[in-house]
Design an enzyme around this catalytic site. Structure first.
Site: not given
Ligand code: FRU
Length: 608
Positions: A153, A323
């Site tokens: 992300d 998320e």
């Molecule tokens: C989304 C996620 C988020 C989390 C991050 C961890 O891709 O699962 O929810 O904070 O990646 O790397």
């Protein structure tokens, strides 16, 4: 006598060898068991380079500085072969005793066997770490990507004093997900990205998961006016929310000593905040992944949070966890109204399978988000991008001139760790400006328009056809030899069935994009695009509705070394898909299945 001393030394050395062997200069190894080795750093250097083998499990490495655990990292330390090296930065510990206490995952039959693991031999001290590109075929030419290592992300993006700041989920010790850290890049033109030092590292509360940044204009959090505040998830045994502050414009952050600022009884993550003038307080939206909903808080100072409402139970995509939220207000194009957009990334359950970004249009009063309903009184599920490779999209805060610019992670959890690159894994999408528009069906939608800055990518106009009538006979044009290009065309297919645009290469690999005027859809077929067999979820045909006047569409396509982004009608419909051709696509072909399609303003630009 001489002989006796020699013999004694040899004996002593042989005895020592059962517990200690030498790796590179300045590194002393003590093998304690089949799974435990101490690495003592005796030399001086910038980095300890660690050999990685991607196919094996992580070793747990406790970094002891003067006997105290300073950090814990997880590295796939090479056993039979080293795929590449990763740098462990020793500079913060200069002048101190550094020992890495390594626990390897695979128990070996004997200490002797464990000692022969390649990592011990190839470990080395160095003042430099080579980041020269080793991925000529697939490292993007004009998309943001990490210099090395894993990325997921985009995080904490904000704009300040002419600079766009982009942080991202990064593994500094490998090209698969692990050791989540906020890495940092900056840009003044949204095209060229400068790699900055790591911004936030894991601490005792856990690794650093996704979150957001905002400029605290009135110093509400206690770090002074215009401090940059980061909220992120500390992911240890459980997930909790932490605050960090920067007084140097986002270069370095001080982690708040009294973290966590929010600790719930269930998994929650990815806080996204904004100052809400209307209530004179902050709002924070937080993912409640396993409940498939978002939590909305208010706060005077980002430290005390009050839960105001929950949004999403039973609404939108419910086939995957929720998320990476975002919440912002935008004007509706050509109308005198403003609407709120609530973004919820979900995984899996996207329209093309796996991860995707959904959004809701509605109103927000500082406490509750009320979604708009359609003609039948239902809350419609809307998607930002119908390709397989746009996830975790969130916006830059404090964008100039009211801009709401978004970048997404250009991959999909279905196969992200398996894509055929190794030095780095994954890139981000091109920046897109969010606009609200009313579709032909009366609904308000979110458009993703390529950021205006991207016009500067255009180099030579290599194809320029003002008007043509396209039928069954395929018309071919050459694309730049390196395959990098931007393609534009307007299609009127009211007198045709399907209009087909194909990118192909000398190896017979191709990507087919189809406009279906009756269904009013755009499709992208990457089943024969090149290397596709690393995951059964990769070969796919993705389909997006075009939402406009049936029978016509304006296409704008960005082709980089391993991605294609297709924008229909100025971003009203979008598809982002990765591709791994074994040779660049150098031919563009157009045809219509039945009847004639009118193609106007077909242009191809090579990329600077
Ligand atoms: C989304 C996620 C988020 C989390 C991050 C961890 O891709 O699962 O929810 O904070 O990646 O790397």
């Amino acid at each position: 006598m001489k002989e006796a001393t020699k013999y004694l030394c040899a004996l002593l050395l042989a005895a020592a060898a059962t517990t200690a062997t030498a790796a590179g200069d300045g590194i002393v190894l003590s093998h304690l068991s089949t799974t435990n080795t101490l690495v003592r750093v005796t030399g001086k250097a910038h980095y300890l380079l660690l050999p990685v083998q991607e196919s094996i499990d992580d070793a747990r490495v406790n970094v002891l500085v003067d006997g105290k655990v300073a950090e814990t990292i997880f590295v796939r330390l090479a056993q039979s072969k080293a795929d590449f090296l990763v740098p462990f930065d020793l500079t913060p510990y200069r002048g101190h005793n550094v020992i890495l206490d390594v626990v390897t995952p695979q128990g070996r039959g004997s200490v002797r066997e464990a000692k022969s693991d390649v990592c011990w031999r190839d470990m080395q001290l160095s003042d430099s770490f080579d980041t020269a590109n080793r991925e000529a075929a697939y490292r993007p030419a004009y998309h943001h990507a990490p210099l090395y290592g894993w990325m997921n992300d985009p995080n904490g993006m904000f704009y300040k004093d002419g600079t766009w700041h982009l942080y991202y989920q990064h593994n500094p010790y490998g090209s698969k997900w692990q050791n989540m850290t906020w890495a940092h890049s900056t840009s003044t033109d949204l095209i060229h990205w400068k790699h900055e030092p790591i911004a936030i590292k894991p601490n005792g509360l856990g690794t650093v998961f996704s979150g957001s940044c905002a400029i605290d204009h009135n110093g509400s959090a206690g770090y002074g006016n215009d401090a940059v505040i980061a909220l992120y998830t500390s992911a240890g045994t459980s997930q909790m929310q932490s605050l960090a502050a920067s007084n140097d414009g986002g270069q370095t952050f001080n982690i708040y000593g009294a973290n966590p600022v929010c600790a719930l009884e269930s998994e929650a993550r990815d806080p996204n905040m904004f100052w809400n003038e209307r209530i004179g307080k902050w709002n924070i939206i937080l993912a409640h992944p396993l409940d498939y909903e978002m939590l909305i808080f208010s706060s005077p100072d980002l430290k005390e949070w009050t839960l105001e409402s929950k949004f999403g139970k039973g609404l939108g995509g419910q086939d995957g966890i929720w998320e990476c939220p975002d919440l912002f207000e935008l004007p509706v194009e050509d109308e005198n109204t403003r609407k709120w957009v609530l973004i919820s990334n979900i995984n899996p359950g996207g329209p093309a399978g796996g991860s995707a970004t959904q959004y809701f249009i509605g109103d927000f009063d500082g406490k509750t988000f009320t979604p708009d309903t359609d003609k039948d009184g239902n809350v419609p599920t809307k998607w930002m991008d119908y390709g397989k490779d746009n996830y975790a999209s969130v916006s830059f805060s404090d964008g100039p001139a009211g801009r709401r610019t978004i970048i997404g992670w250009m991959s999909n959890w279905q196969y992200a760790p398996e894509v055929p690159t190794q030095q780095f894994r994954s890139a981000n999408t091109l920046p897109r400006d969010m606009k609200l528009f009313r579709g032909a069906d009366g609904e308000i939608y979110l458009a993703s328009e390529p950021a205006a800055e991207l016009l500067a990518l255009r180099d030579k106009l290599t194809v320029n056809v003002k008007k043509s009538s396209i039928g069954k006979n395929v018309v071919r044009h050459s694309l730049p030899k390196n395959g990098l290009c931007e393609i534009l065309l307007d299609v009127d297919a009211r007198k045709a069935t399907k209009f087909i645009l194909t990118l192909s290469n000398a190896a017979g690999e191709k990507v087919e994009m189809t406009y279906d005027p009756k269904a009013n859809t755009l499709a992208m077929d990457r089943t024969k695009s090149g290397i596709t067999d690393f995951s059964r979820d990769f070969p796919a045909v993705t389909v997006a509705p075009t939402l406009g006047t049936a029978g016509k569409v304006a296409m704008r396509i960005f082709v980089d070394r391993s991605s294609i982004e297709l924008f229909g009608d100025g971003g009203h419909s979008v598809m982002t898909n990765l591709v791994f051709p074994t040779k660049p696509y150098t031919t563009l072909s157009v045809s219509a299945e039945v009847g004639k399609a009118r193609v106007t303003n077909l242009k191809v630009y090579s990329i600077k």
